[in-house]
Each structure stands twice: as structure tokens, then as C-alpha cells.
Design a protein around this motif. Structure first.
Motif, PDB file in Angstrom:
ATOM      1  N   MET A 222       0.853  -1.181   0.000  1.00 17.71           N
ATOM      2  CA  MET A 222       0.000   0.000   0.000  1.00 17.71           C
ATOM      3  C   MET A 222       0.888   1.231   0.000  1.00 17.71           C
ATOM      4  SD  MET A 222      -2.803   1.473   2.717  1.00 17.71           S
ATOM      5  CE  MET A 222      -3.686   0.003   3.010  1.00 17.71           C
ATOM      6  N   GLY A 223       0.616   2.177  -0.893  1.00 19.23           N
ATOM      7  CA  GLY A 223       1.407   3.391  -1.015  1.00 19.23           C
ATOM      8  C   GLY A 223       1.039   4.427   0.039  1.00 19.23           C
ATOM      9  N   VAL A 224       1.916   5.374   0.206  1.00 17.53           N
ATOM     10  CA  VAL A 224       1.690   6.478   1.126  1.00 17.53           C
ATOM     11  C   VAL A 224       0.793   7.507   0.444  1.00 17.53           C
ATOM     12  CG1 VAL A 224       2.816   8.350   2.389  1.00 17.53           C
ATOM     13  CG2 VAL A 224       3.932   6.131   2.209  1.00 17.53           C
ATOM     14  N   MET A 225      -0.206   7.984   1.177  1.00 17.18           N
ATOM     15  CA  MET A 225      -1.108   8.988   0.624  1.00 17.18           C
ATOM     16  C   MET A 225      -0.451  10.359   0.747  1.00 17.18           C
ATOM     17  SD  MET A 225      -5.091   9.651   1.451  1.00 17.18           S
ATOM     18  CE  MET A 225      -5.083  10.852   2.769  1.00 17.18           C
ATOM     19  N   HIS A 226      -0.385  11.090  -0.345  1.00 13.36           N
ATOM     20  CA  HIS A 226       0.176  12.427  -0.340  1.00 13.36           C
ATOM     21  C   HIS A 226      -0.950  13.436  -0.542  1.00 13.36           C
ATOM     22  CE1 HIS A 226       4.333  11.135  -0.342  1.00 13.36           C
ATOM     23  NE2 HIS A 226       3.972  10.189  -1.196  1.00 13.36           N
ATOM     24  N   LEU A 227      -1.005  14.411   0.337  1.00 18.58           N
ATOM     25  CA  LEU A 227      -2.015  15.448   0.239  1.00 18.58           C
ATOM     26  C   LEU A 227      -1.428  16.665  -0.464  1.00 18.58           C
ATOM     27  CD1 LEU A 227      -3.375  15.260   3.897  1.00 18.58           C
ATOM     28  CD2 LEU A 227      -4.323  14.154   1.873  1.00 18.58           C
ATOM     29  N   SER A 228      -2.231  17.301  -1.290  1.00 18.79           N
ATOM     30  CA  SER A 228      -1.758  18.495  -1.983  1.00 18.79           C
ATOM     31  C   SER A 228      -1.538  19.622  -0.983  1.00 18.79           C
ATOM     32  CB  SER A 228      -2.780  18.940  -3.031  1.00 18.79           C
ATOM     33  OG  SER A 228      -3.935  19.473  -2.391  1.00 18.79           O
ATOM     34  N   ASN A 229      -0.666  20.552  -1.354  1.00 16.81           N
ATOM     35  CA  ASN A 229      -0.426  21.713  -0.490  1.00 16.81           C
ATOM     36  C   ASN A 229      -1.703  22.508  -0.265  1.00 16.81           C
ATOM     37  OD1 ASN A 229       2.232  21.239   0.111  1.00 16.81           O
ATOM     38  ND2 ASN A 229       3.024  22.544  -1.529  1.00 16.81           N
ATOM     39  N   ARG A 230      -2.527  22.608  -1.306  1.00 15.91           N
ATOM     40  CA  ARG A 230      -3.797  23.336  -1.177  1.00 15.91           C
ATOM     41  C   ARG A 230      -4.684  22.681  -0.121  1.00 15.91           C
ATOM     42  NH1 ARG A 230      -8.360  24.307  -5.799  1.00 15.91           N
ATOM     43  NH2 ARG A 230      -9.526  25.855  -4.643  1.00 15.91           N
ATOM     44  N   TYR A 231      -4.769  21.356  -0.153  1.00 18.58           N
ATOM     45  CA  TYR A 231      -5.578  20.625   0.818  1.00 18.58           C
ATOM     46  C   TYR A 231      -4.999  20.784   2.226  1.00 18.58           C
ATOM     47  CZ  TYR A 231      -8.238  16.900   3.027  1.00 18.58           C
ATOM     48  OH  TYR A 231      -9.053  16.188   3.869  1.00 18.58           O
ATOM     49  N   ARG A 232      -3.667  20.695   2.347  1.00 18.11           N
ATOM     50  CA  ARG A 232      -3.016  20.871   3.651  1.00 18.11           C
ATOM     51  C   ARG A 232      -3.271  22.278   4.203  1.00 18.11           C
ATOM     52  NH1 ARG A 232       0.451  16.994   5.232  1.00 18.11           N
ATOM     53  NH2 ARG A 232       1.177  15.521   3.705  1.00 18.11           N
ATOM     54  N   LYS A 233      -3.218  23.268   3.328  1.00 14.85           N
ATOM     55  CA  LYS A 233      -3.473  24.646   3.756  1.00 14.85           C
ATOM     56  C   LYS A 233      -4.903  24.771   4.270  1.00 14.85           C
ATOM     57  CE  LYS A 233      -3.116  29.464   2.331  1.00 14.85           C
ATOM     58  NZ  LYS A 233      -2.800  30.388   1.241  1.00 14.85           N
ATOM     59  N   GLN A 234      -5.860  24.169   3.558  1.00 14.33           N
ATOM     60  CA  GLN A 234      -7.260  24.233   3.989  1.00 14.33           C
ATOM     61  C   GLN A 234      -7.466  23.516   5.314  1.00 14.33           C
ATOM     62  OE1 GLN A 234      -9.602  26.212   2.480  1.00 14.33           O
ATOM     63  NE2 GLN A 234     -10.671  25.793   4.375  1.00 14.33           N
ATOM     64  N   LEU A 235      -6.774  22.403   5.525  1.00 13.16           N
ATOM     65  CA  LEU A 235      -6.835  21.725   6.827  1.00 13.16           C
ATOM     66  C   LEU A 235      -6.359  22.656   7.937  1.00 13.16           C
ATOM     67  CD1 LEU A 235      -5.414  18.147   6.074  1.00 13.16           C
ATOM     68  CD2 LEU A 235      -7.760  18.725   6.710  1.00 13.16           C
ATOM     69  N   GLY A 236      -5.283  23.375   7.671  1.00 14.08           N
ATOM     70  CA  GLY A 236      -4.758  24.326   8.639  1.00 14.08           C
ATOM     71  C   GLY A 236      -5.728  25.459   8.916  1.00 14.08           C
ATOM     72  N   VAL A 237      -6.344  25.986   7.859  1.00 14.49           N
ATOM     73  CA  VAL A 237      -7.330  27.059   8.020  1.00 14.49           C
ATOM     74  C   VAL A 237      -8.471  26.578   8.912  1.00 14.49           C
ATOM     75  CG1 VAL A 237      -9.099  28.433   6.827  1.00 14.49           C
ATOM     76  CG2 VAL A 237      -6.801  28.254   5.856  1.00 14.49           C
ATOM     77  N   ASN A 238      -8.999  25.410   8.609  1.00 11.68           N
ATOM     78  CA  ASN A 238     -10.121  24.865   9.387  1.00 11.68           C
ATOM     79  C   ASN A 238      -9.741  24.662  10.848  1.00 11.68           C
ATOM     80  OD1 ASN A 238     -11.659  24.894   7.060  1.00 11.68           O
ATOM     81  ND2 ASN A 238     -11.416  22.711   6.656  1.00 11.68           N
ATOM     82  N   ALA A 239      -8.551  24.147  11.096  1.00 18.00           N
ATOM     83  CA  ALA A 239      -8.098  23.945  12.475  1.00 18.00           C
ATOM     84  C   ALA A 239      -7.959  25.281  13.197  1.00 18.00           C
ATOM     85  CB  ALA A 239      -6.762  23.198  12.491  1.00 18.00           C
TER      86      ALA A 239
END
Length: 181
Positions: free
Chosen positions: A1-18
Motif C-alpha cells: 500500500m502506497g503512502v497517501m500524499h495530500l496536496s499543499n492546497r488541501y493541507r493549507k485548507q486543513l490548517g485554516v479549518n483547524a
């Protein structure tokens, strides 16, 4: 099973929400602890913040208006900066995109909620500083590992009837959070 990579845009949105969720719950907690605020006044604040967000509509100059308006009541940039710095470390924001996003979410929520509180409830320098000091205190508790943000959410749920999706998700994984007794 490969490692899931999240886009920078998605990571930024996660940070905004937090950043938004943490700042909102801690401002509510401080208002409740210091002045007995509850659901009715929280709803007023939420409505005003929604109105301000629609007004801003992704325009930096409009956001600057709200931020600069807090200069009238002497918002402490030092206390705000300490809060944001400690919260980012306390909630373990990682990576550049999440770091940028969480800081933006915290700043945006902090400014708009405090602006609403000042305008609607007449907070001036003394009360605003007391609120900011309480927020910094909560951030330090989280940074030091004394309390988790979900414990503040649970307190607001039990004492004020506030609902938080993050708390529901946490309890679905970890079971009901017990903060009293």
C-alpha cells in the motif's frame, strides 16, 4: 500500500479549518468563563462574523478595515501573536502549507470575533485585554499538554449546548470524552 500524499492546497485548507475551530471555541470559552456568555450571545457573534465574512469576500483591504478598527480599542498585537504562535505549536501544525493556513484561520477568526464582540457588546481596552490574556492562557495550557482543544469543546457542549463537528469526530474514534469527575 502506497503512502497517501495530500496536496499543499488541501493541507493549507486543513490548517485554516483547524485555526478557525480552535480560535472560535477558545473565544467562546473565555467569554463564558469571564462574563457568563452563552448560546444566545454566541449566536449573535456567529451571525455578525458571517455578515463580516460576506462583506470581506476574499478582499484583503476589507479585512484590513476590521483589523485596523480594533486599534481603537487597543488590541494587543503581542497577545494575539503569542496566542497564534502557541496555538500552532500546541495543536501540532506541521508543514509550510498547514502552518500558513492555520495562522490565516486563527488571525481571521480572532479579528472578526473580537470586532463583533467590541461592536455588539461594547468591549473596550480593559475587557479586550482581559479576554486576550485568557486566550493566551488557554493556548499555553494546550501547548504544555495540560488540556486538549477537544476538552474545551466538550465544556462548551455541556455548559452552553454548543456543538462542534471536530468533537463529534473525536468521540466517534475515541469514545465519549469525560471532563468532569
Amino acid at each position: 500500500m502506497g503512502v497517501m500524499h495530500l496536496s499543499n492546497r488541501y493541507r493549507k485548507q486543513l490548517g485554516v479549518n483547524a485555526g478557525i475551530a480552535c480560535t472560535q471555541v477558545l473565544i467562546y470559552q473565555a467569554l463564558h468563563d469571564l462574563w457568563g456568555f452563552g448560546r444566545k450571545r454566541f449566536a449573535i457573534i456567529e451571525d455578525l462574523v458571517d455578515q463580516y465574512s460576506r462583506d470581506i469576500d476574499h478582499c484583503g483591504d476589507r479585512f484590513s478595515f476590521y483589523r485596523n478598527s480594533l486599534d481603537e480599542v487597543k488590541l494587543s498585537e503581542r497577545l494575539k501573536g503569542d496566542y497564534i504562535r502557541w496555538m500552532k505549536k500546541g495543536i501540532e501544525v506541521s508543514g509550510k502549507a498547514e502552518n500558513v493556513g492555520s495562522e490565516a484561520g486563527m488571525e481571521y477568526t480572532y479579528v472578526l470575533m473580537l470586532y463583533a464582540i467590541c461592536k455588539q457588546f461594547g468591549f473596550k481596552q480593559k475587557k479586550l485585554q482581559r479576554l486576550q490574556e485568557k486566550l493566551k492562557f488557554y493556548a499555553r495550557l494546550i501547548l504544555d499538554g495540560e488540556v486538549m482543544i477537544v476538552e474545551f469543546m466538550k465544556c462548551m457542549e455541556l455548559e452552553c449546548g454548543q456543538k462542534f463537528k471536530n468533537l463529534e469526530d473525536w468521540e466517534a474514534i475515541n469514545g465519549e470524552l469525560k471532563i468532569y469527575g
